[in-house]
Motif scaffolding. Structure first.
Motif, mmCIF file in Angstrom:
data_model
loop_
_atom_site.group_PDB
_atom_site.id
_atom_site.type_symbol
_atom_site.label_atom_id
_atom_site.label_comp_id
_atom_site.label_asym_id
_atom_site.label_seq_id
_atom_site.Cartn_x
_atom_site.Cartn_y
_atom_site.Cartn_z
ATOM 1 N N ASP A 121 -6.809 -18.651 -34.200
ATOM 2 C CA ASP A 121 -5.590 -18.803 -34.939
ATOM 3 C C ASP A 121 -4.923 -17.399 -34.100
ATOM 4 O O ASP A 121 -5.374 -16.517 -33.361
ATOM 5 N N GLU A 122 -3.366 -17.391 -34.570
ATOM 6 C CA GLU A 122 -2.685 -16.401 -33.975
ATOM 7 C C GLU A 122 -3.027 -15.096 -34.353
ATOM 8 O O GLU A 122 -2.918 -14.238 -33.296
ATOM 9 N N LYS A 123 -3.344 -14.700 -35.551
ATOM 10 C CA LYS A 123 -3.624 -13.442 -35.682
ATOM 11 C C LYS A 123 -4.945 -13.032 -35.058
ATOM 12 O O LYS A 123 -4.827 -11.734 -34.401
ATOM 13 N N GLU A 124 -5.970 -13.729 -34.851
ATOM 14 C CA GLU A 124 -7.175 -13.651 -34.103
ATOM 15 C C GLU A 124 -6.773 -13.012 -32.708
ATOM 16 O O GLU A 124 -7.113 -12.210 -31.848
ATOM 17 N N LYS A 125 -5.970 -13.980 -32.096
ATOM 18 C CA LYS A 125 -5.397 -13.940 -30.787
ATOM 19 C C LYS A 125 -4.807 -12.512 -30.358
ATOM 20 O O LYS A 125 -5.037 -11.980 -29.747
ATOM 21 N N GLU A 126 -3.780 -12.183 -31.374
ATOM 22 C CA GLU A 126 -3.179 -11.039 -31.288
ATOM 23 C C GLU A 126 -4.208 -9.914 -31.154
ATOM 24 O O GLU A 126 -4.119 -8.609 -30.457
ATOM 25 N N TYR A 127 -4.948 -9.895 -32.073
ATOM 26 C CA TYR A 127 -6.234 -8.821 -32.385
ATOM 27 C C TYR A 127 -6.988 -8.775 -30.971
ATOM 28 O O TYR A 127 -7.115 -7.648 -30.533
ATOM 29 N N ILE A 165 -6.176 -9.424 -28.021
ATOM 30 C CA ILE A 165 -5.229 -8.972 -26.806
ATOM 31 C C ILE A 165 -5.065 -7.594 -26.922
ATOM 32 O O ILE A 165 -5.261 -6.929 -26.233
ATOM 33 N N SER A 166 -4.676 -7.062 -28.315
ATOM 34 C CA SER A 166 -4.429 -5.677 -28.542
ATOM 35 C C SER A 166 -5.607 -4.831 -28.392
ATOM 36 O O SER A 166 -5.445 -3.757 -27.975
ATOM 37 N N THR A 167 -6.972 -5.214 -28.548
ATOM 38 C CA THR A 167 -7.888 -4.531 -28.558
ATOM 39 C C THR A 167 -8.553 -4.481 -26.879
ATOM 40 O O THR A 167 -9.629 -4.088 -26.529
ATOM 41 N N ASP A 184 -2.365 -20.641 -21.731
ATOM 42 C CA ASP A 184 -2.263 -21.040 -23.088
ATOM 43 C C ASP A 184 -1.508 -21.962 -23.315
ATOM 44 O O ASP A 184 -0.176 -21.949 -23.310
ATOM 45 N N THR A 212 -0.174 -23.643 -26.025
ATOM 46 C CA THR A 212 0.247 -23.669 -27.262
ATOM 47 C C THR A 212 1.278 -24.829 -27.276
ATOM 48 O O THR A 212 2.247 -24.364 -26.655
#
Length: 67
Positions: free
Chosen positions: A23-29, A31-33, A41, A43
Motif C-alpha cells: 500500500d502507499e503507506k508501506e511504499k513511502e516507508y 523508500i524513506s528508509t 510504478d 500506479t
C-alpha cells in the motif's frame, strides 16, 4: 511495482529486483528508509471519465437548458 532492494526485506536480498504489491503507506516507508528504489510504478490513478459531448455555452455565455 518493480523495485530494486537496497536492504534485506523479507525473502528479498540486497540487489535483487522484484515485483511487489504494497500500500502507499508501506511504499513511502520503504523508500524513506532506503530499503527499495522504485524502477517502475504502474500506479493507475482514478481518472474521471469525461463525456466528449459536453454542453457548449450559448452565444450569450449561458448554458442551454436540457428540455
Amino acid at each position: 511495482m518493480k523495485v530494486k532492494f537496497l536492504r534485506i526485506y523479507g525473502q528479498h536480498s540486497i540487489g535483487s529486483e522484484a515485483e511487489i504489491e504494497v500500500d502507499e503507506k508501506e511504499k513511502e516507508y520503504l523508500i524513506s528508509t532506503g530499503t527499495i528504489v522504485v524502477l517502475d510504478d504502474e500506479t493507475v490513478e482514478d481518472i474521471p471519465i469525461v463525456d466528449a459531448e459536453e454542453e457548449k455555452p450559448a452565444k450569450n455565455g449561458r448554458k442551454k437548458n436540457a428540455e
